[in-house]
Each structure stands twice: as C-alpha cells, then as structure tokens.
Design a protein around this motif. Structure first.
Motif, PDB file in Angstrom:
ATOM      1  N   ALA A  50       0.834  -1.200   0.000  1.00 50.74           N
ATOM      2  CA  ALA A  50       0.000   0.000   0.000  1.00 50.74           C
ATOM      3  C   ALA A  50       0.871   1.254   0.000  1.00 50.74           C
ATOM      4  N   THR A  51       1.933   1.244   0.817  1.00 52.44           N
ATOM      5  CA  THR A  51       2.833   2.398   0.870  1.00 52.44           C
ATOM      6  C   THR A  51       3.591   2.543  -0.437  1.00 52.44           C
ATOM      7  N   ILE A  52       4.033   1.427  -0.995  1.00 55.89           N
ATOM      8  CA  ILE A  52       4.723   1.475  -2.285  1.00 55.89           C
ATOM      9  C   ILE A  52       3.806   2.094  -3.337  1.00 55.89           C
ATOM     10  N   GLY A  53       2.512   1.737  -3.285  1.00 59.68           N
ATOM     11  CA  GLY A  53       1.561   2.314  -4.223  1.00 59.68           C
ATOM     12  C   GLY A  53       1.482   3.825  -4.091  1.00 59.68           C
ATOM     13  N   GLU A  54       1.492   4.345  -2.851  1.00 58.40           N
ATOM     14  CA  GLU A  54       1.450   5.791  -2.629  1.00 58.40           C
ATOM     15  C   GLU A  54       2.716   6.456  -3.169  1.00 58.40           C
ATOM     16  N   VAL A  55       3.862   5.819  -2.923  1.00 53.56           N
ATOM     17  CA  VAL A  55       5.128   6.370  -3.397  1.00 53.56           C
ATOM     18  C   VAL A  55       5.157   6.427  -4.920  1.00 53.56           C
ATOM     19  N   LEU A  56       4.742   5.346  -5.567  1.00 49.47           N
ATOM     20  CA  LEU A  56       4.778   5.290  -7.026  1.00 49.47           C
ATOM     21  C   LEU A  56       3.777   6.255  -7.649  1.00 49.47           C
ATOM     22  N   LYS A  57       2.641   6.445  -6.972  1.00 48.01           N
ATOM     23  CA  LYS A  57       1.642   7.391  -7.477  1.00 48.01           C
ATOM     24  C   LYS A  57       2.218   8.793  -7.489  1.00 48.01           C
ATOM     25  N   ALA A  58       2.919   9.172  -6.413  1.00 46.93           N
ATOM     26  CA  ALA A  58       3.560  10.491  -6.366  1.00 46.93           C
ATOM     27  C   ALA A  58       4.694  10.577  -7.375  1.00 46.93           C
ATOM     28  N   THR A  59       5.402   9.466  -7.553  1.00 41.76           N
ATOM     29  CA  THR A  59       6.513   9.434  -8.496  1.00 41.76           C
ATOM     30  C   THR A  59       6.045   9.640  -9.926  1.00 41.76           C
ATOM     31  N   ASP A  60       4.908   9.051 -10.284  1.00 45.09           N
ATOM     32  CA  ASP A  60       4.432   9.065 -11.667  1.00 45.09           C
ATOM     33  C   ASP A  60       3.718  10.360 -12.056  1.00 45.09           C
ATOM     34  N   ASP A  61       3.408  11.187 -11.071  1.00 44.40           N
ATOM     35  CA  ASP A  61       2.674  12.426 -11.362  1.00 44.40           C
ATOM     36  C   ASP A  61       3.667  13.565 -11.575  1.00 44.40           C
TER      37      ASP A  61
ATOM     38  N   LEU B  22       9.523  12.724  -1.838  1.00 45.97           N
ATOM     39  CA  LEU B  22      10.388  12.405  -0.705  1.00 45.97           C
ATOM     40  C   LEU B  22       9.551  12.144   0.542  1.00 45.97           C
ATOM     41  N   GLY B  23       8.531  12.977   0.754  1.00 43.29           N
ATOM     42  CA  GLY B  23       7.664  12.807   1.920  1.00 43.29           C
ATOM     43  C   GLY B  23       6.922  11.488   1.878  1.00 43.29           C
ATOM     44  N   ALA B  24       6.440  11.101   0.688  1.00 47.56           N
ATOM     45  CA  ALA B  24       5.724   9.828   0.559  1.00 47.56           C
ATOM     46  C   ALA B  24       6.637   8.662   0.887  1.00 47.56           C
ATOM     47  N   ALA B  25       7.890   8.736   0.440  1.00 46.46           N
ATOM     48  CA  ALA B  25       8.838   7.660   0.735  1.00 46.46           C
ATOM     49  C   ALA B  25       9.198   7.639   2.212  1.00 46.46           C
ATOM     50  N   ALA B  26       9.403   8.822   2.795  1.00 39.97           N
ATOM     51  CA  ALA B  26       9.812   8.900   4.192  1.00 39.97           C
ATOM     52  C   ALA B  26       8.739   8.346   5.120  1.00 39.97           C
ATOM     53  N   LYS B  27       7.462   8.549   4.773  1.00 38.98           N
ATOM     54  CA  LYS B  27       6.375   8.038   5.611  1.00 38.98           C
ATOM     55  C   LYS B  27       6.447   6.526   5.742  1.00 38.98           C
ATOM     56  N   GLY B  28       6.990   5.869   4.713  1.00 35.78           N
ATOM     57  CA  GLY B  28       7.054   4.412   4.742  1.00 35.78           C
ATOM     58  C   GLY B  28       8.158   3.865   5.614  1.00 35.78           C
ATOM     59  N   VAL B  29       9.177   4.708   5.904  1.00 33.43           N
ATOM     60  CA  VAL B  29      10.320   4.206   6.668  1.00 33.43           C
ATOM     61  C   VAL B  29      10.484   4.906   8.003  1.00 33.43           C
ATOM     62  N   THR B  30       9.587   5.826   8.316  1.00 27.73           N
ATOM     63  CA  THR B  30       9.659   6.522   9.593  1.00 27.73           C
ATOM     64  C   THR B  30       8.401   6.227  10.384  1.00 27.73           C
TER      65      THR B  30
ATOM     66  N   ASP C 138      14.883   9.618 -13.211  1.00 30.23           N
ATOM     67  CA  ASP C 138      16.048   9.248 -12.406  1.00 30.23           C
ATOM     68  C   ASP C 138      16.029   9.969 -11.071  1.00 30.23           C
ATOM     69  N   LEU C 139      15.596  11.244 -11.097  1.00 29.83           N
ATOM     70  CA  LEU C 139      15.610  12.049  -9.883  1.00 29.83           C
ATOM     71  C   LEU C 139      14.687  11.471  -8.826  1.00 29.83           C
ATOM     72  N   VAL C 140      13.418  11.232  -9.191  1.00 28.38           N
ATOM     73  CA  VAL C 140      12.477  10.749  -8.184  1.00 28.38           C
ATOM     74  C   VAL C 140      12.831   9.334  -7.733  1.00 28.38           C
ATOM     75  N   GLU C 141      13.359   8.523  -8.641  1.00 25.32           N
ATOM     76  CA  GLU C 141      13.746   7.166  -8.235  1.00 25.32           C
ATOM     77  C   GLU C 141      14.897   7.227  -7.245  1.00 25.32           C
ATOM     78  N   SER C 142      15.859   8.124  -7.485  1.00 24.01           N
ATOM     79  CA  SER C 142      16.995   8.221  -6.569  1.00 24.01           C
ATOM     80  C   SER C 142      16.551   8.774  -5.217  1.00 24.01           C
ATOM     81  N   VAL C 143      15.530   9.668  -5.219  1.00 23.44           N
ATOM     82  CA  VAL C 143      14.993  10.173  -3.956  1.00 23.44           C
ATOM     83  C   VAL C 143      14.364   9.033  -3.161  1.00 23.44           C
ATOM     84  N   VAL C 144      13.547   8.224  -3.833  1.00 23.78           N
ATOM     85  CA  VAL C 144      12.866   7.127  -3.157  1.00 23.78           C
ATOM     86  C   VAL C 144      13.866   6.086  -2.651  1.00 23.78           C
ATOM     87  N   VAL C 145      14.747   5.659  -3.541  1.00 24.64           N
ATOM     88  CA  VAL C 145      15.728   4.640  -3.155  1.00 24.64           C
ATOM     89  C   VAL C 145      16.657   5.165  -2.074  1.00 24.64           C
ATOM     90  N   GLY C 146      17.094   6.428  -2.235  1.00 23.78           N
ATOM     91  CA  GLY C 146      17.993   7.004  -1.236  1.00 23.78           C
ATOM     92  C   GLY C 146      17.340   7.123   0.124  1.00 23.78           C
TER      93      GLY C 146
END
Length: 233
Positions: A49-60, A69-77, A161-169
C-alpha cells in the motif's frame, strides 16, 4: 511473492503490450519498475500500500520532488505512539526547540518530528533521558548523511532518475545507515573494551547486542552511549 499480474492489477506496474489474448510483452521500463518495487518491498520493508502511494507520487509530473520524498519517508519513519500526557507534550516542545536552534526548514506537521518526539518521550519513560542530551550530536550526524543523500540526488538530471533516486535514497539509505551504525557500534565497543583490558569471558566481542542496546555496565569513568534511533530524512 506477488506476481507481475498482481502488480498490474494493483496499478503498481503499467500493463504490458498484449501479444495475444493471454500474453503480454514487458519492456525495459517495466523491468526497471519491477526491480524498484521488489527492492522497496524486500529490502526497504515497505508495504504494498505504501509502495503504491510512493509510485503514485513518483508518476505524477505535477508533484514536487519534495512530496515524493515525503511519501517515501512516511514508509520508513514509523510514528512512535507515545503515551499522551505531559511527557509527550514536553518532548514535542523539545523537538520544536531543536528545529529552531538548528534552523532546520521542515514542512509543517512533518511525521518525522512527531516520531522523534515519541522516541524522546519513550527514552525518558524508560529512564534513559540522558540519551536525549546527545540529540545535537545525532543531529550533526544526520545533517552529514542528509548532505550526502541530497548530493547524490542532485547528480540525477532526468525526472524519472531524480524521483527514483529520492525514493531509493530515502528507503535504502535508511537501511544502509542503520547497518553502518550497528557495525560502528561493534567496532567502537571492541576497541573500548580491549583498550581497557577486557579479556576472554568478559562479554561479547561487540559489546552491543545485535538488536541494539547498551552493554550491561560500562567500565568506571566511561559512559556508554547508544542511539535514539536512526536519524530520519
């Protein structure tokens, strides 16, 4: 492990090009997205579910990178659900003061600040409020890591590349920093106890259990230091 069809059905992965009624062809873009999903799931520990939120923000394309970055951070914090009351309120005030003191510019209502307040409150509840006195030292380390993270992101030019590196980083950088911190704990404890004449039978080599936590007792005059948790993004 969920199948590719499941990822497509859940809109985590775009549909492939149909080559027959029951078969579809997937290109390099699909392969890249699939690798990202599996890394976030298996290594980052994010839920689908969190991955879906991250990818939705990434694709827009209209979404600012900061929101990704905030969407990714919510999944790990994870938000620490501290007991409400004066202790938690005091911890929130302490975190707000930390942000003012260091002039950190963060979004209003960021979950990382609430998570930190929960950790501070919990430390005090269990009698380890002394660790809170080290918060600026942890903040110094967090700033250094954040500069390295953002420096990596800035080298990526294309938005994909930018958003993927933000998410992965954000996700895997958190995991990498946590692993490095545990290794550093083991090294520092080993050097400390060996240097003070610790011998065979006087405790484990690392001094810090694998799951984190201080040794039972530090030598006289030496104060053991642990962490209040891995610094956030």
């Amino acid at each position: 492990m969920p199948t590719i069809k499941y990822y497509v059905r859940e809109r985590l992965l775009p549909a492939g090009e149909l080559t027959s009624p029951n078969q579809a062809e997937y290109g390099p873009g699909h392969e890249r997205r699939l690798r990202l999903i599996r890394v976030l799931l298996e290594v980052g520990g994010l839920s689908l579910a969190t991955i879906g939120e991250v990818l939705k923000a990434t694709d827009d394309p209209a979404q600012p990178v900061l929101k990704v970055l905030g969407a990714a951070a919510k999944g790990v914090t994870p938000l620490e659900e501290g007991e409400s009351g004066p202790e938690l309120e005091q911890a929130r005030e302490d975190v707000a003061e930390l942000l003012r003191r260091r002039d950190w510019q963060v979004s209003e209502g960021t979950t990382a600040a609430e998570s930190l307040a929960g950790v501070v409150s919990a430390l005090r509840r269990v009698g380890h409020g002394g660790l809170v006195d080290l918060i600026d030292e942890y903040a110094d380390a967090a700033e250094s890591v954040a500069r390295a993270d953002i420096g990596y992101v800035q080298r990526r030019v294309a938005r994909e590349d930018l958003v993927e590196s933000v998410v992965v980083g954000t996700v895997l950088g958190e995991a990498m920093f946590g692993a490095l911190r545990r290794l550093a704990h083991e090294d520092v404890s080993f050097r400390l106890y060996e240097g003070l004449g610790g011998g065979e039978g006087e405790g484990p080599r690392g001094g810090w259990p694998a799951g984190g936590g201080a040794p039972g007792r530090a030598p006289d005059g030496v104060e053991g230091a642990g962490g209040a948790g891995t610094p956030g993004a």
